[in-house]
Write a protein that holds these residues in place. Structure first.
Motif, PDB file in Angstrom:
ATOM      1  N   CYS A 148       0.827  -1.196   0.000  1.00 20.29           N
ATOM      2  CA  CYS A 148       0.000   0.000   0.000  1.00 20.29           C
ATOM      3  C   CYS A 148       0.866   1.253   0.000  1.00 20.29           C
ATOM      4  O   CYS A 148       2.078   1.199   0.180  1.00 20.29           O
ATOM      5  N   VAL A 174      -3.842   3.674   1.079  1.00 16.48           N
ATOM      6  CA  VAL A 174      -4.460   3.238  -0.174  1.00 16.48           C
ATOM      7  C   VAL A 174      -3.769   1.954  -0.629  1.00 16.48           C
ATOM      8  O   VAL A 174      -2.556   1.962  -0.863  1.00 16.48           O
ATOM      9  N   LEU A 220      -2.146  -0.672  -2.956  1.00 17.01           N
ATOM     10  CA  LEU A 220      -1.473  -0.416  -4.226  1.00 17.01           C
ATOM     11  C   LEU A 220      -2.368  -0.745  -5.406  1.00 17.01           C
ATOM     12  O   LEU A 220      -2.332  -0.064  -6.440  1.00 17.01           O
ATOM     13  N   MET A 231      -4.507   2.274  -6.210  1.00 12.27           N
ATOM     14  CA  MET A 231      -3.851   3.583  -6.248  1.00 12.27           C
ATOM     15  C   MET A 231      -4.282   4.422  -7.455  1.00 12.27           C
ATOM     16  O   MET A 231      -4.550   5.612  -7.324  1.00 12.27           O
ATOM     17  N   ASP A 246      -7.833   5.725  -7.017  1.00 15.40           N
ATOM     18  CA  ASP A 246      -7.876   6.689  -5.923  1.00 15.40           C
ATOM     19  C   ASP A 246      -7.288   8.020  -6.352  1.00 15.40           C
ATOM     20  O   ASP A 246      -7.833   9.084  -6.044  1.00 15.40           O
TER      21      ASP A 246
END
Length: 223
Positions: free
Chosen positions: A150, A161, A163, A166, A169
């Motif tokens: 993450c 978050v 990975l 990501m 996001d």
């Protein structure tokens, strides 16, 4: 730390009152997967502890999962106490602590002396014996095998978050309302590019999300 007045009172045998802190027991079970690092672990725990609320509290990590964490991993977790808001985060003294003393050049006689003192004071912990675990004010638990790679951000260390999420996001943060998880960039501006010419004459097009300089500066990684 302790103040001069308190130190003098203690030296003279005078009583000193203090408020006992709430101690949060954080039980670790299992072990990290080969893909997860101590950074992933500390970001996961930071998010968990901030959600629980540990401001003004002590956090003690315990459980059989501690056996699979190296001294460096433990130091990273403890060093992040300011990020998760606790007064301190720590691991009980165990056999791995004694190994660290040996690795850092302490003579064997001193290591034996330290071990004997800690055992006599009831401060030495055998992680394999659950019966040795103290009673905590509050109790949390994490299975280390559930920790995934993450990152944190885009602005705060406890906004973890995974990975795998990501990209989505980051794209969402571009258009979100301005704040810790938003940059308030209009949809029409999110695809804009800027021209950049390097000193050797090469030209590049930069857009949102391009990585120009990557650096590790957080105490998450520098313990």
């Amino acid at each position: 730390g302790i103040g001069g007045i308190e130190a003098e009172a203690a030296m003279l045998g005078q009583p000193m009152s203090m408020v006992l802190p709430t101690v949060v027991g954080y039980k670790l079970t299992g072990r990290l997967s080969p893909q997860a690092t101590s950074t992933d672990l500390v970001l996961t725990i930071t998010q968990h502890l901030r959600a629980h609320g540990v401001v003004g509290k002590f956090v003690e990590f315990f459980g059989e999962g501690c056996r699979h964490l190296a001294i460096a991993d433990r130091a990273t977790l403890s060093n992040m106490a300011p990020e998760y808001g606790a007064t301190m985060g720590f691991f009980p003294v165990d056999q791995l602590t004694l190994e660290f003393l040996r690795q850092s050049g302490r003579p064997e006689s001193q290591v034996h002396y330290i071990e004997a003192y800690l055992r006599a004071q009831g401060l030495f912990r055998d992680i394999s014996k659950a019966s040795a675990d103290p009673a905590y004010s509050e109790l949390l638990e994490l299975d280390l095998s559930t920790v995934v790679p993450c990152v944190a951000g885009p602005k705060r260390p406890h906004d973890r978050v995974p990975l795998s999420d990501m990209k989505n996001d980051f794209v969402a943060c571009l258009g979100n309302r301005l704040g810790f998880k938003g940059f308030a960039i209009a949809p029409s501006d999110q695809e804009k590019q800027a021209s950049f010419e390097f000193e050797d004459g090469r030209s590049y097009q930069l857009s949102h999300g391009d990585v120009v300089i990557a650096a590790i500066t957080s105490c998450t990684n520098t313990s």
